[in-house]
Design a protein around this motif. Structure first.
Motif, PDB file in Angstrom:
ATOM      1  N   PRO A  34      43.692  24.079  19.427  1.00 43.37           N
ATOM      2  CA  PRO A  34      43.723  23.338  20.684  1.00 43.37           C
ATOM      3  C   PRO A  34      45.337  22.639  20.895  1.00 43.37           C
ATOM      4  CG  PRO A  34      41.738  22.710  19.247  1.00 43.37           C
ATOM      5  CD  PRO A  34      42.237  23.619  18.515  1.00 43.37           C
ATOM      6  N   ALA A  35      45.887  22.521  19.893  1.00 46.63           N
ATOM      7  CA  ALA A  35      47.353  22.380  20.047  1.00 46.63           C
ATOM      8  C   ALA A  35      48.032  23.054  21.036  1.00 46.63           C
ATOM      9  CB  ALA A  35      48.190  22.402  18.738  1.00 46.63           C
ATOM     10  N   VAL A  36      47.806  24.295  21.387  1.00 39.21           N
ATOM     11  CA  VAL A  36      48.328  25.133  22.290  1.00 39.21           C
ATOM     12  C   VAL A  36      48.472  24.428  23.779  1.00 39.21           C
ATOM     13  CG1 VAL A  36      48.627  27.255  21.015  1.00 39.21           C
ATOM     14  CG2 VAL A  36      46.792  26.778  22.708  1.00 39.21           C
ATOM     15  N   ASP A  37      47.082  23.908  24.006  1.00 44.02           N
ATOM     16  CA  ASP A  37      46.562  23.500  25.111  1.00 44.02           C
ATOM     17  C   ASP A  37      47.323  21.737  25.504  1.00 44.02           C
ATOM     18  OD1 ASP A  37      45.020  25.283  26.305  1.00 44.02           O
ATOM     19  OD2 ASP A  37      43.034  24.489  25.518  1.00 44.02           O
ATOM     20  N   MET A  38      47.392  21.372  24.363  1.00 45.42           N
ATOM     21  CA  MET A  38      48.025  19.942  24.296  1.00 45.42           C
ATOM     22  C   MET A  38      49.651  20.087  24.595  1.00 45.42           C
ATOM     23  SD  MET A  38      45.424  17.854  24.022  1.00 45.42           S
ATOM     24  CE  MET A  38      46.625  16.352  23.953  1.00 45.42           C
ATOM     25  N   TRP A  39      50.139  21.069  24.245  1.00 46.40           N
ATOM     26  CA  TRP A  39      51.534  21.300  24.594  1.00 46.40           C
ATOM     27  C   TRP A  39      51.691  21.390  26.046  1.00 46.40           C
ATOM     28  CZ3 TRP A  39      56.498  21.603  22.292  1.00 46.40           C
ATOM     29  CH2 TRP A  39      57.452  22.104  23.140  1.00 46.40           C
ATOM     30  N   SER A  40      50.844  22.282  26.548  1.00 46.83           N
ATOM     31  CA  SER A  40      50.667  22.466  28.278  1.00 46.83           C
ATOM     32  C   SER A  40      50.551  20.904  28.791  1.00 46.83           C
ATOM     33  CB  SER A  40      49.778  23.339  28.540  1.00 46.83           C
ATOM     34  OG  SER A  40      49.931  24.641  27.726  1.00 46.83           O
ATOM     35  N   VAL A  41      49.500  20.283  28.287  1.00 41.37           N
ATOM     36  CA  VAL A  41      49.295  18.917  28.797  1.00 41.37           C
ATOM     37  C   VAL A  41      50.416  18.231  28.699  1.00 41.37           C
ATOM     38  CG1 VAL A  41      48.089  16.732  28.418  1.00 41.37           C
ATOM     39  CG2 VAL A  41      46.817  18.901  28.290  1.00 41.37           C
ATOM     40  N   GLY A  42      51.231  17.984  27.752  1.00 43.35           N
ATOM     41  CA  GLY A  42      52.547  17.389  27.602  1.00 43.35           C
ATOM     42  C   GLY A  42      53.590  17.784  28.708  1.00 43.35           C
ATOM     43  N   CYS A  43      53.611  18.984  29.058  1.00 48.28           N
ATOM     44  CA  CYS A  43      54.522  19.344  30.010  1.00 48.28           C
ATOM     45  C   CYS A  43      54.065  18.996  31.589  1.00 48.28           C
ATOM     46  CB  CYS A  43      54.359  21.081  30.118  1.00 48.28           C
ATOM     47  SG  CYS A  43      55.159  21.756  28.561  1.00 48.28           S
ATOM     48  N   ILE A  44      52.778  19.151  31.737  1.00 43.56           N
ATOM     49  CA  ILE A  44      52.154  18.487  32.997  1.00 43.56           C
ATOM     50  C   ILE A  44      52.558  17.061  33.005  1.00 43.56           C
ATOM     51  CG2 ILE A  44      50.126  17.831  34.165  1.00 43.56           C
ATOM     52  CD1 ILE A  44      50.756  20.682  34.403  1.00 43.56           C
ATOM     53  N   PHE A  45      52.349  16.261  32.059  1.00 44.82           N
ATOM     54  CA  PHE A  45      52.699  15.096  32.007  1.00 44.82           C
ATOM     55  C   PHE A  45      54.203  14.467  32.517  1.00 44.82           C
ATOM     56  CE2 PHE A  45      52.959  10.728  29.112  1.00 44.82           C
ATOM     57  CZ  PHE A  45      53.027  10.017  30.482  1.00 44.82           C
ATOM     58  N   ALA A  46      55.000  15.196  31.720  1.00 44.34           N
ATOM     59  CA  ALA A  46      56.645  15.008  32.118  1.00 44.34           C
ATOM     60  C   ALA A  46      56.815  15.655  33.298  1.00 44.34           C
ATOM     61  CB  ALA A  46      57.344  16.037  31.023  1.00 44.34           C
ATOM     62  N   GLU A  47      56.158  16.689  33.898  1.00 51.74           N
ATOM     63  CA  GLU A  47      56.456  17.153  35.039  1.00 51.74           C
ATOM     64  C   GLU A  47      56.041  16.188  36.410  1.00 51.74           C
ATOM     65  OE1 GLU A  47      54.787  20.840  37.970  1.00 51.74           O
ATOM     66  OE2 GLU A  47      55.060  21.173  35.747  1.00 51.74           O
ATOM     67  N   GLN A  62      34.451  23.674  21.420  1.00 54.92           N
ATOM     68  CA  GLN A  62      35.066  25.016  20.913  1.00 54.92           C
ATOM     69  C   GLN A  62      35.640  26.042  22.089  1.00 54.92           C
ATOM     70  OE1 GLN A  62      32.225  26.180  17.871  1.00 54.92           O
ATOM     71  NE2 GLN A  62      33.406  24.948  16.402  1.00 54.92           N
ATOM     72  N   VAL A  63      36.191  25.356  23.045  1.00 53.68           N
ATOM     73  CA  VAL A  63      36.817  26.225  23.932  1.00 53.68           C
ATOM     74  C   VAL A  63      38.283  25.866  24.146  1.00 53.68           C
ATOM     75  CG1 VAL A  63      36.853  26.996  26.466  1.00 53.68           C
ATOM     76  CG2 VAL A  63      34.668  26.574  25.339  1.00 53.68           C
ATOM     77  N   LEU A  64      39.001  27.225  24.086  1.00 55.61           N
ATOM     78  CA  LEU A  64      40.359  26.777  24.522  1.00 55.61           C
ATOM     79  C   LEU A  64      40.706  27.406  25.872  1.00 55.61           C
ATOM     80  CD1 LEU A  64      42.158  28.402  21.252  1.00 55.61           C
ATOM     81  CD2 LEU A  64      41.790  25.968  21.789  1.00 55.61           C
ATOM     82  N   HIS A  65      41.380  26.473  26.578  1.00 52.33           N
ATOM     83  CA  HIS A  65      41.474  26.847  27.980  1.00 52.33           C
ATOM     84  C   HIS A  65      42.683  28.102  28.157  1.00 52.33           C
ATOM     85  CE1 HIS A  65      43.098  26.614  32.181  1.00 52.33           C
ATOM     86  NE2 HIS A  65      41.896  26.381  32.676  1.00 52.33           N
ATOM     87  N   ARG A  66      43.913  27.799  27.501  1.00 54.46           N
ATOM     88  CA  ARG A  66      44.823  28.743  27.333  1.00 54.46           C
ATOM     89  C   ARG A  66      45.725  29.045  28.846  1.00 54.46           C
ATOM     90  NH1 ARG A  66      43.683  33.670  23.451  1.00 54.46           N
ATOM     91  NH2 ARG A  66      42.492  34.404  25.432  1.00 54.46           N
ATOM     92  N   ASP A  67      45.703  28.134  29.763  1.00 60.10           N
ATOM     93  CA  ASP A  67      46.179  28.341  30.792  1.00 60.10           C
ATOM     94  C   ASP A  67      46.320  26.923  31.700  1.00 60.10           C
ATOM     95  OD1 ASP A  67      47.912  29.700  32.525  1.00 60.10           O
ATOM     96  OD2 ASP A  67      46.198  30.691  33.892  1.00 60.10           O
ATOM     97  N   ILE A  68      46.604  25.993  30.948  1.00 59.99           N
ATOM     98  CA  ILE A  68      46.658  24.620  31.741  1.00 59.99           C
ATOM     99  C   ILE A  68      48.384  24.686  32.445  1.00 59.99           C
ATOM    100  CG2 ILE A  68      47.072  22.215  31.424  1.00 59.99           C
ATOM    101  CD1 ILE A  68      44.242  23.189  30.341  1.00 59.99           C
ATOM    102  N   LYS A  69      48.000  24.586  33.705  1.00 60.48           N
ATOM    103  CA  LYS A  69      49.148  24.490  34.692  1.00 60.48           C
ATOM    104  C   LYS A  69      48.886  23.657  35.915  1.00 60.48           C
ATOM    105  CE  LYS A  69      48.590  29.173  36.398  1.00 60.48           C
ATOM    106  NZ  LYS A  69      49.232  30.415  36.536  1.00 60.48           N
ATOM    107  N   GLY A  70      49.756  23.133  36.766  1.00 59.99           N
ATOM    108  CA  GLY A  70      49.168  22.621  37.871  1.00 59.99           C
ATOM    109  C   GLY A  70      48.346  23.315  38.854  1.00 59.99           C
ATOM    110  N   SER A  71      48.574  24.665  39.115  1.00 60.49           N
ATOM    111  CA  SER A  71      47.707  25.150  39.996  1.00 60.49           C
ATOM    112  C   SER A  71      46.245  25.421  39.587  1.00 60.49           C
ATOM    113  CB  SER A  71      48.356  26.537  40.433  1.00 60.49           C
ATOM    114  OG  SER A  71      48.434  27.220  39.280  1.00 60.49           O
TER     115      SER A  71
END
Length: 251
Positions: free
Chosen positions: A220-233, A159-168
C-alpha cells in the motif's frame, strides 16, 4: 496483451450482469478516450438515469478481452464504498456476423463490444485544477483529501492496490463528493504475498522511487506516495514532480 474469455468473469454470481444490451442506453456524448477505449455519458432509457459507459477496446483481441478488464471488473464487484466509483453492471452490444450454421464468420465469437456501466460523476480533479485561475481553498483540500484517504483505506483493508492514483482518476460530483476511479491497473494482494508485481504502474509524476528503481515487491505504500503527490499538488497549484522521463524524475 493477455486476454481471457467471458467465462472467466464468473458473472453467474450476478445473473443480470451481461444480460442487457447497450441499446438500453442512449449515448449522449463522448467524455473520454484512452488505451482502454471510449467513455460516454449516457441515459438509461427506462429510468432516465445518467450513467457513464466505458467501452472495453476489443480491436486487437481475437480470443477474448483483456485480462486487465477482467481484473478491474472482479475488483470493482467486491468494493462497495461511498468513495469508490460504483460499477453498476456490464452490458454488451450484438456479436459478430454468423453464417447459416451459426458459426462466427471471422472466427471470433467474442467480437461483440462490452461496456462497463458506472455511476456518472460531473468532474475529475485534474479538469477542475486546470481551469484558469482555479485554486482550491484549504477547506476544499481537506475535504477532498479526507475522502481520498477514506476510500483508499477501504481498498487497502480489502487487499486491493489501486496503482494509478492521479488527478484524472479522482472523480468529483457537483456536491463535492470524491470517488476513486479507473481500477484498470489495480491488483488484489495479501499481506503475506511473496510473489513479484510489475513496477510498470502508476503515472510517472506520481510513481514512488522504489518502483522507478525496479522494485517488484511492494504494498500500500506505493499508493500513499501518490496520495502525497496529490496533496502537495493541491496546495501548490501544479504537479510537484513533473519529470519528462524516469531518469529526469530521479535526478
Amino acid at each position: 496483451m493477455a486476454v481471457a474469455t467471458p467465462a472467466q468473469l464468473n458473472l453467474d454470481e450476478s445473473p443480470s450482469w451481461g444480460s442487457r444490451d447497450v441499446d438500453c442506453f442512449e449515448k449522449l456524448e463522448q467524455i473520454g478516450e484512452g488505451t482502454y477505449g471510449q467513455v460516454y455519458m449516457a441515459k438509461e432509457k427506462r429510468t432516465g438515469e445518467i450513467v457513464a459507459l466505458k467501452k472495453i477496446r476489443m480491436d486487437n483481441e481475437r480470443e477474448g478481452f483483456p485480462i486487465t478488464a477482467i481484473r478491474e471488473i472482479k475488483i470493482l464487484k467486491k468494493l462497495h464504498h461511498q468513495n469508490v466509483i460504483q460499477l453498476k453492471e456490464i452490458v454488451t452490444s450484438p456479436g459478430p456476423e454468423k453464417d447459416e450454421q451459426g458459426r462466427c464468420i471471422d472466427g471470433n465469437k467474442y467480437k461483440g463490444s462490452i461496456y462497463m456501466v458506472f455511476e456518472y460523476m460531473d468532474h475529475d480533479l485534474t479538469g477542475l485544477s486546470d481551469r484558469p485561475g482555479m485554486r482550491f481553498t484549504v477547506p476544499q483540500i481537506k475535504c477532498y483529501m479526507r475522502q481520498l484517504l477514506t476510500g483508499l483505506h477501504y481498498c487497502h483493508v480489502n487487499q486491493v492496490l489501486h496503482r494509478d492514483i492521479k488527478g484524472s482518476n479522482l472523480l468529483i460530483d457537483n456536491e463535492g463528493n470524491l470517488k476513486l476511479a479507473d481500477f484498470g491497473l489495480a491488483r488484489s494482494f495479501a499481506s503475506d504475498h511473496n510473489g513479484n508485481l510489475t513496477n510498470r504502474v502508476i503515472t510517472l509524476w506520481y510513481r514512488p522511487p522504489e518502483l522507478l528503481l525496479g522494485a517488484t515487491k511492494y504494498g500500500p505504500a506505493v499508493d500513499m506516495w501518490s496520495v502525497g503527490c496529490i496533496f502537495a499538488e493541491l496546495l501548490h497549484g501544479k504537479p510537484i514532480l513533473p519529470g519528462k522521463n524516469e531518469v529526469s524524475w530521479i535526478y
